[in-house]
Write an enzyme that holds these catalytic residues in place. Structure first.
Site, PDB file in Angstrom:
ATOM      1  N   ASP A  73       0.818  -1.206   0.000  1.00 36.43           N
ATOM      2  CA  ASP A  73       0.000   0.000   0.000  1.00 36.43           C
ATOM      3  C   ASP A  73       0.857   1.263   0.000  1.00 36.43           C
ATOM      4  O   ASP A  73       1.994   1.271   0.478  1.00 36.43           O
ATOM      5  CB  ASP A  73      -0.889   0.041   1.252  1.00 36.43           C
ATOM      6  CG  ASP A  73      -2.097  -0.865   1.169  1.00 36.43           C
ATOM      7  OD1 ASP A  73      -2.149  -1.719   0.259  1.00 36.43           O
ATOM      8  OD2 ASP A  73      -2.992  -0.732   2.026  1.00 36.43           O
TER       9      ASP A  73
ATOM     10  N   HIS B 268      -5.498   9.543   0.714  1.00 34.36           N
ATOM     11  CA  HIS B 268      -5.170   8.726   1.888  1.00 34.36           C
ATOM     12  C   HIS B 268      -5.139   9.601   3.141  1.00 34.36           C
ATOM     13  O   HIS B 268      -4.250   9.492   3.991  1.00 34.36           O
ATOM     14  CB  HIS B 268      -3.818   8.039   1.687  1.00 34.36           C
ATOM     15  CG  HIS B 268      -3.565   6.878   2.602  1.00 34.36           C
ATOM     16  ND1 HIS B 268      -2.850   6.990   3.780  1.00 34.36           N
ATOM     17  CD2 HIS B 268      -3.912   5.581   2.520  1.00 34.36           C
ATOM     18  CE1 HIS B 268      -2.767   5.813   4.374  1.00 34.36           C
ATOM     19  NE2 HIS B 268      -3.403   4.942   3.631  1.00 34.36           N
TER      20      HIS B 268
ATOM     21  N   HIS C 162      -6.106   2.859  -4.038  1.00 31.72           N
ATOM     22  CA  HIS C 162      -6.119   3.015  -2.576  1.00 31.72           C
ATOM     23  C   HIS C 162      -6.414   4.452  -2.180  1.00 31.72           C
ATOM     24  O   HIS C 162      -5.832   4.969  -1.227  1.00 31.72           O
ATOM     25  CB  HIS C 162      -4.778   2.552  -2.001  1.00 31.72           C
ATOM     26  CG  HIS C 162      -4.764   2.428  -0.503  1.00 31.72           C
ATOM     27  ND1 HIS C 162      -5.830   1.963   0.234  1.00 31.72           N
ATOM     28  CD2 HIS C 162      -3.783   2.709   0.408  1.00 31.72           C
ATOM     29  CE1 HIS C 162      -5.506   1.960   1.517  1.00 31.72           C
ATOM     30  NE2 HIS C 162      -4.285   2.420   1.647  1.00 31.72           N
TER      31      HIS C 162
ATOM     32  N   HIS D 296       3.955  -1.940   3.200  1.00 26.89           N
ATOM     33  CA  HIS D 296       3.988  -0.640   2.534  1.00 26.89           C
ATOM     34  C   HIS D 296       5.329  -0.399   1.848  1.00 26.89           C
ATOM     35  O   HIS D 296       6.383  -0.499   2.510  1.00 26.89           O
ATOM     36  CB  HIS D 296       3.731   0.473   3.563  1.00 26.89           C
ATOM     37  CG  HIS D 296       2.395   0.368   4.227  1.00 26.89           C
ATOM     38  ND1 HIS D 296       2.142  -0.545   5.229  1.00 26.89           N
ATOM     39  CD2 HIS D 296       1.228   1.035   4.007  1.00 26.89           C
ATOM     40  CE1 HIS D 296       0.873  -0.425   5.617  1.00 26.89           C
ATOM     41  NE2 HIS D 296       0.308   0.515   4.896  1.00 26.89           N
TER      42      HIS D 296
END
Length: 216
Positions: A10, A67, A63, A165
């Site tokens: 991510d 964010h 995503h 990540h």
């Protein structure tokens, strides 16, 4: 005992980190998914990293754009367009047919803060597949200790969808050690997702959505 592990990355792409992650995955023969942020894809040179990942057989997924706030907590009526549709447009022809989307959990929590009713409707109308997770080793907070946490999580269930990540924290320097430890423990890597982590598949709800959607 054998167990399965699906790797997902991510919050990239990151020029300092993503190429090294791709090199490791190529050397190990592992296919993964990259849940990218729209604002990073829009930066000069970064889409090329997603293009490389796609060319090497990895799945490129959405995503959110910023964010910044879990979508279920946003009062902006246009949040679905601003965060999901905008990012999907940047992903463009790198997207899979099922248009993979992962909501921002705010530290890896799962709950109704993930989606608003409008976001749920947007995902269903757009034929998206909503991809959650069942293991968060908090590599962003513990870049040198996440491997042990992740191994324990993977060993505790038959199929783990792990979120790590590709960020410049130093955590991904330990990715080869994690992969070796999984295989030594009898684990197998795969690219698809556990069905119980997919509450929406190609726009269709596969389970009750109330646990993931903020009440109107």
């Amino acid at each position: 005992m054998t167990f399965d592990v699906t790797l997902s990355f991510d919050n990239g792409p990151e020029p300092e980190v993503t190429p090294g992650v791709l090199d490791v995955l190529a050397a190990e023969g592992i296919k993964a998914s990259f849940f990218v942020l729209g604002h990073k894809l829009a930066m000069p040179g970064r889409r090329a990293l997603a293009e490389r990942a796609h060319a090497e057989g990895h799945w490129i997924a959405n995503h959110t754009f910023s964010h910044s706030t879990p979508l279920g907590l946003s009062a902006d009526p246009g949040v679905a367009d601003a965060e999901i549709a905008r990012t999907e447009a940047l992903i463009g022809d790198l997207a899979r047919p099922d248009r993979l989307f992962r909501p921002f959990g705010g530290g890896g929590r799962i709950g109704p803060h993930l989606l608003s009713p409008a976001v749920r409707d947007h995902l269903q109308a757009g034929g998206y597949t909503c991809v959650l997770w069942n293991a968060i080793p908090r590599d962003w907070a513990e870049p040198d200790a996440w491997v042990e946490t992740a191994l324990a999580q993977c060993a505790a269930q038959p199929w783990t969808l792990l979120v790590i990540h590709d960020l410049p924290t130093g955590a991904m320097a330990h990715l080869p050690r994690f992969i070796a430890a999984v295989r030594a423990a009898g684990g197998r890597f795969r690219q698809d997702f556990p069905p119980d982590c997919l509450p929406i598949v190609r726009g269709e709800a596969t389970m009750p959505l109330e646990p993931y959607v903020m009440a109107a």
